[in-house]
Design a protein around this motif. Sequence first.
Motif, PDB file in Angstrom:
ATOM      1  N   GLU A  46      -5.092  -2.854  14.811  1.00 39.84           N
ATOM      2  CA  GLU A  46      -5.586  -2.076  15.954  1.00 39.84           C
ATOM      3  C   GLU A  46      -6.970  -1.508  15.666  1.00 39.84           C
ATOM      4  O   GLU A  46      -7.852  -1.516  16.524  1.00 39.84           O
ATOM      5  N   LEU A  47      -7.150  -1.008  14.430  1.00 37.69           N
ATOM      6  CA  LEU A  47      -8.442  -0.441  14.054  1.00 37.69           C
ATOM      7  C   LEU A  47      -9.530  -1.516  14.083  1.00 37.69           C
ATOM      8  O   LEU A  47     -10.635  -1.279  14.594  1.00 37.69           O
ATOM      9  N   LYS A  48      -9.228  -2.685  13.553  1.00 34.57           N
ATOM     10  CA  LYS A  48     -10.198  -3.786  13.576  1.00 34.57           C
ATOM     11  C   LYS A  48     -10.594  -4.133  15.012  1.00 34.57           C
ATOM     12  O   LYS A  48     -11.768  -4.367  15.314  1.00 34.57           O
ATOM     13  N   ASP A  49      -9.608  -4.176  15.890  1.00 35.77           N
ATOM     14  CA  ASP A  49      -9.857  -4.522  17.295  1.00 35.77           C
ATOM     15  C   ASP A  49     -10.754  -3.482  17.957  1.00 35.77           C
ATOM     16  O   ASP A  49     -11.711  -3.814  18.666  1.00 35.77           O
ATOM     17  N   VAL A  50     -10.454  -2.206  17.718  1.00 35.75           N
ATOM     18  CA  VAL A  50     -11.252  -1.119  18.303  1.00 35.75           C
ATOM     19  C   VAL A  50     -12.687  -1.192  17.795  1.00 35.75           C
ATOM     20  O   VAL A  50     -13.647  -1.044  18.553  1.00 35.75           O
ATOM     21  N   GLN A  51     -12.867  -1.407  16.484  1.00 31.29           N
ATOM     22  CA  GLN A  51     -14.201  -1.486  15.900  1.00 31.29           C
ATOM     23  C   GLN A  51     -14.999  -2.663  16.459  1.00 31.29           C
ATOM     24  O   GLN A  51     -16.208  -2.550  16.707  1.00 31.29           O
ATOM     25  N   LYS A  52     -14.322  -3.783  16.691  1.00 35.29           N
ATOM     26  CA  LYS A  52     -14.990  -4.948  17.261  1.00 35.29           C
ATOM     27  C   LYS A  52     -15.476  -4.662  18.677  1.00 35.29           C
ATOM     28  O   LYS A  52     -16.596  -5.021  19.061  1.00 35.29           O
ATOM     29  N   ARG A  53     -14.624  -4.019  19.472  1.00 33.01           N
ATOM     30  CA  ARG A  53     -15.003  -3.664  20.853  1.00 33.01           C
ATOM     31  C   ARG A  53     -16.166  -2.681  20.868  1.00 33.01           C
ATOM     32  O   ARG A  53     -17.059  -2.751  21.715  1.00 33.01           O
ATOM     33  N   MET A  54     -16.179  -1.758  19.907  1.00 29.34           N
ATOM     34  CA  MET A  54     -17.279  -0.791  19.810  1.00 29.34           C
ATOM     35  C   MET A  54     -18.600  -1.487  19.499  1.00 29.34           C
ATOM     36  O   MET A  54     -19.647  -1.117  20.038  1.00 29.34           O
ATOM     37  N   GLU A  55     -18.550  -2.506  18.614  1.00 28.27           N
ATOM     38  CA  GLU A  55     -19.766  -3.252  18.275  1.00 28.27           C
ATOM     39  C   GLU A  55     -20.334  -3.952  19.509  1.00 28.27           C
ATOM     40  O   GLU A  55     -21.547  -3.949  19.745  1.00 28.27           O
ATOM     41  N   THR A  56     -19.452  -4.543  20.310  1.00 25.27           N
ATOM     42  CA  THR A  56     -19.886  -5.244  21.527  1.00 25.27           C
ATOM     43  C   THR A  56     -20.529  -4.278  22.511  1.00 25.27           C
ATOM     44  O   THR A  56     -21.593  -4.552  23.090  1.00 25.27           O
ATOM     45  N   LEU A  57     -19.895  -3.118  22.687  1.00 30.29           N
ATOM     46  CA  LEU A  57     -20.437  -2.121  23.618  1.00 30.29           C
ATOM     47  C   LEU A  57     -21.751  -1.534  23.109  1.00 30.29           C
ATOM     48  O   LEU A  57     -22.661  -1.245  23.902  1.00 30.29           O
ATOM     49  N   ALA A  58     -21.871  -1.362  21.810  1.00 31.35           N
ATOM     50  CA  ALA A  58     -23.113  -0.831  21.235  1.00 31.35           C
ATOM     51  C   ALA A  58     -24.268  -1.801  21.498  1.00 31.35           C
ATOM     52  O   ALA A  58     -25.399  -1.382  21.790  1.00 31.35           O
ATOM     53  N   GLN A  59     -23.990  -3.092  21.395  1.00 32.48           N
ATOM     54  CA  GLN A  59     -25.013  -4.097  21.679  1.00 32.48           C
ATOM     55  C   GLN A  59     -25.409  -4.056  23.155  1.00 32.48           C
ATOM     56  O   GLN A  59     -26.589  -4.162  23.508  1.00 32.48           O
ATOM     57  N   ALA A  60     -24.409  -3.862  24.039  1.00 28.47           N
ATOM     58  CA  ALA A  60     -24.692  -3.769  25.472  1.00 28.47           C
ATOM     59  C   ALA A  60     -25.552  -2.537  25.765  1.00 28.47           C
ATOM     60  O   ALA A  60     -26.504  -2.601  26.560  1.00 28.47           O
ATOM     61  N   ARG A  61     -25.236  -1.432  25.126  1.00 26.51           N
ATOM     62  CA  ARG A  61     -26.005  -0.197  25.328  1.00 26.51           C
ATOM     63  C   ARG A  61     -27.456  -0.407  24.900  1.00 26.51           C
ATOM     64  O   ARG A  61     -28.398   0.016  25.582  1.00 26.51           O
TER      65      ARG A  61
END
Length: 885
Positions: free
Chosen positions: A863-878
């Motif tokens: 779950e932690l890996k999944d959350v961190q991956k989603r955060m990386e994607t959103l950070a790139q979008a930002r």
Amino acid sequence: MKELARAYDPAGVEPAVLKKWLESDVFQPHPPAAEALAKNHPRYCIVIPPPNVTGTLHMGHAFTFTLQDILIRQKRMQGHSTLWQPGTDHAGIATQMIVERMLEKEGLSRRALGREKFLERVWQWKEQSGGAIVHQLKRMGASCDWSRLRFTLDEGLSRAVREVFVRLYEEGLIYRGKRLVNWDPVLETAISDLEVVHEEEEGRLWYIRYPLADDPSRHIIVATTRPETMLGDTAVAVHPEDERYRDVIGREVILPLVGRRIPVIADEAVDPEFGTGAVKITPAHDFNDYEIGKRHGLPMINIFTTRAHIVDADFIPPSYRGLDRYEARERIVADLDAEGLLEKEEPHLHKVGRGDRSHAVIEPFLTDQWFVRTKPLAEEAIRAVKEGRIRFVPAFWEKTYFQWMENIEDWCISRQLWWGHRIPAWFCADCGEVTVAREDPDVCAHCGSANIRQDEDVLDTWFSSALWPFSTLGWPEDTPEMRAFYPTDVLVTGFDIIFFWVARMIMMGLKFTGKEPFRTVYIHALIRDKFGQKMSKSKGNVIDPLEMIDKYGADALRFTLARMAAPGRDVKLDERRIEAARHFMNKIWNAARFAFMNLGDARPTPELEPEHDLNRWALAELAAAIREVEEALAEYRFHDAAAALQRYIWNSFCDWYLEAAKVALAEGGALAEETRTTLATVMDAWLRLLHPFCPFITEALFARLHGEEAMLAAASWPKAPQADEAAQARMQRIFAIVEAVRSVRGEMNIPPARKIAVKIAAGAEIAREVQAHAAFVKALARVEEITFVEEGAEVRGAAAAPLAHCTVFVPLAGVVDVAAELARVEKQLQKLAREAEKLEKKLKNENFLQRAPAEVVEKAREELKDVQKRMETLAQARKRLEEAA
């Protein structure tokens, strides 16, 4: 032609494909052994590790048979005369145990039935279980030569066993002697060291007073974990340099409760730090004591029956005769205490040996057994590996092999069972001599008396299994199969039977054929559950291969196992992986369905030389995949080969080529015709490439492509086409632009249906390249307009995606509300940050890590890996939104 169904149905496809194979001779060697020898045709052979006739196949079987089948199918397609020799093992102890339990439920026993009737029942079980196993192997797609099915108790194999036994006996390498062995009191047979599982268990340590015979007021206190065996004590031993006992060495003590006088001896094997430094010596019931007893010439008194009850003998006090060993222990401890001879008792953690089949505590037992002198056999077997005539893959298993072989002990080969190869030895009641013979004798070979009886014992199952690579090929006869296919090429097996089976096959093969039985030993990992735990019915974590085949299809199971066959000890199998492989099968089916709907009259053309970059790229990608799979399989990297196949079919073929082919087909004309031919050619090749891994689906689709009479199992291996690397590089750059636009669309939350404009900052050459292939960019990325700006230029108000050869800009004005999108992304990032913090805190909590079940901890990590991956994607979008603001 009728369209393929929209979804792949393995239950509807696999039986028909299997029937087609089995009604042909495709799995037999082509050309046959004699012809292959005469023509010096390339040959390839694997012998199946014979599954025991003790039930059904488990996931370990599925794993090893999948890997073997991949190798055999590839070599068959590469033009070798291939033999995959199938068979099953009689599995003496395991099978007899199963049948005895069945009899118990009927209120019967083997002894009540008698040997002949009992063996009839075992043969009935063998026919039922052995037949089921063969059926299950076929369901998995195992392409064995089923016409050559063997069983370790077949007449031919029995002849080989007798020949080996007699030769070894005649050379003095088999002998009979009274030795201490591991005795299973439940199965009432000797078992080998390898069949004993040693685990730490909580026990007791009793301290017992042994009075000195010449001064009963003095005692030597001994510590023991097994007070019941004191009935067979023949000495007390101390270390020769132990100052505490210098004055008692050579004197005698009185054996408590028995009254027998026994000596006090000195031996360097005694550990002065254990207990009191004085130990009781029971040579007939302890392996260390047995060696000490031999050194000091001590009597060896057996106090147990074959069921581990106290014997009814004069040297045993009457109150203990007939008691079970643990009942005797309780009574002896109580009597010692009553007589003031029990000093104390305390908890003691020690290793206890249990039989791997019955789980009974093993009893060291002095009995007459047959043994093989293994050291002379081991010497050549060690040399064969050291000289590279046999290699282990991975190579580190050689160290394990050498450690055992260099310290090998004589092999106890007799078992007190009824099911198995009966030992070919006859005892003469008149002269007392033994006759060992290839054929059953009528009279004693020494005195001519007819008063002879055959040894009741049978041979250890591993004795006949050790001959498997050559006995299955017809040895001791000089058969064409023996000459054509021996030595075999590779043995595929698990590390848990390196000693049981691999080492013994090497010793026997070298001894009786003069050649190593195989050139390579590929040691695969063991299958465990998704948390790395051993699968067991009691844990409820068993994944049944047959259930998985019923649920997802044989190809999905096979591909999953191959995909996970990385070097190492454990394969953590999760059913979700098999489900994912099932989705891959459906992807393959639908890709083929699209192709068949668009091929028209196009046929595979192996020497195709297309003109368009797209189709040149397709052939170059195919060539790379073929090379990658071939190189991986040559090095037994099954996981890499499977990964390369999935990557190529899913990504290169389905995600890129098929989508781009739709554009080319829509254009019509010469490009469309060329694309149809390329599509047929490429699909034909990757069906061949995938076939060893997923034989059912590929066979069905191959017949669809070439006609129902076509047989992929007998088809040739694909040849890598000539690769146009320049064209491949051009299309890779075009697809990189498409991917960049898609990435921006996803990050910016641009609806898939919304067509957008893009600007590309590039040099003149790249700009011309993109213009030439603009149709693909527009169709695949949902772009309506492409404009170019100077290389290195910036485009304000646009999301930028820098690539190695250009920068792609997606103007956001009128497409995205940048402020609103930034707010949405920021809100999601904050929410995910809170989730990540919560999970990180949990995973740093030692209490949680130690107390929570392994699966719960693993789930939290995922779950932690999944959350961190989603955060990386959103950070790139930002970041891109901020650049565009």
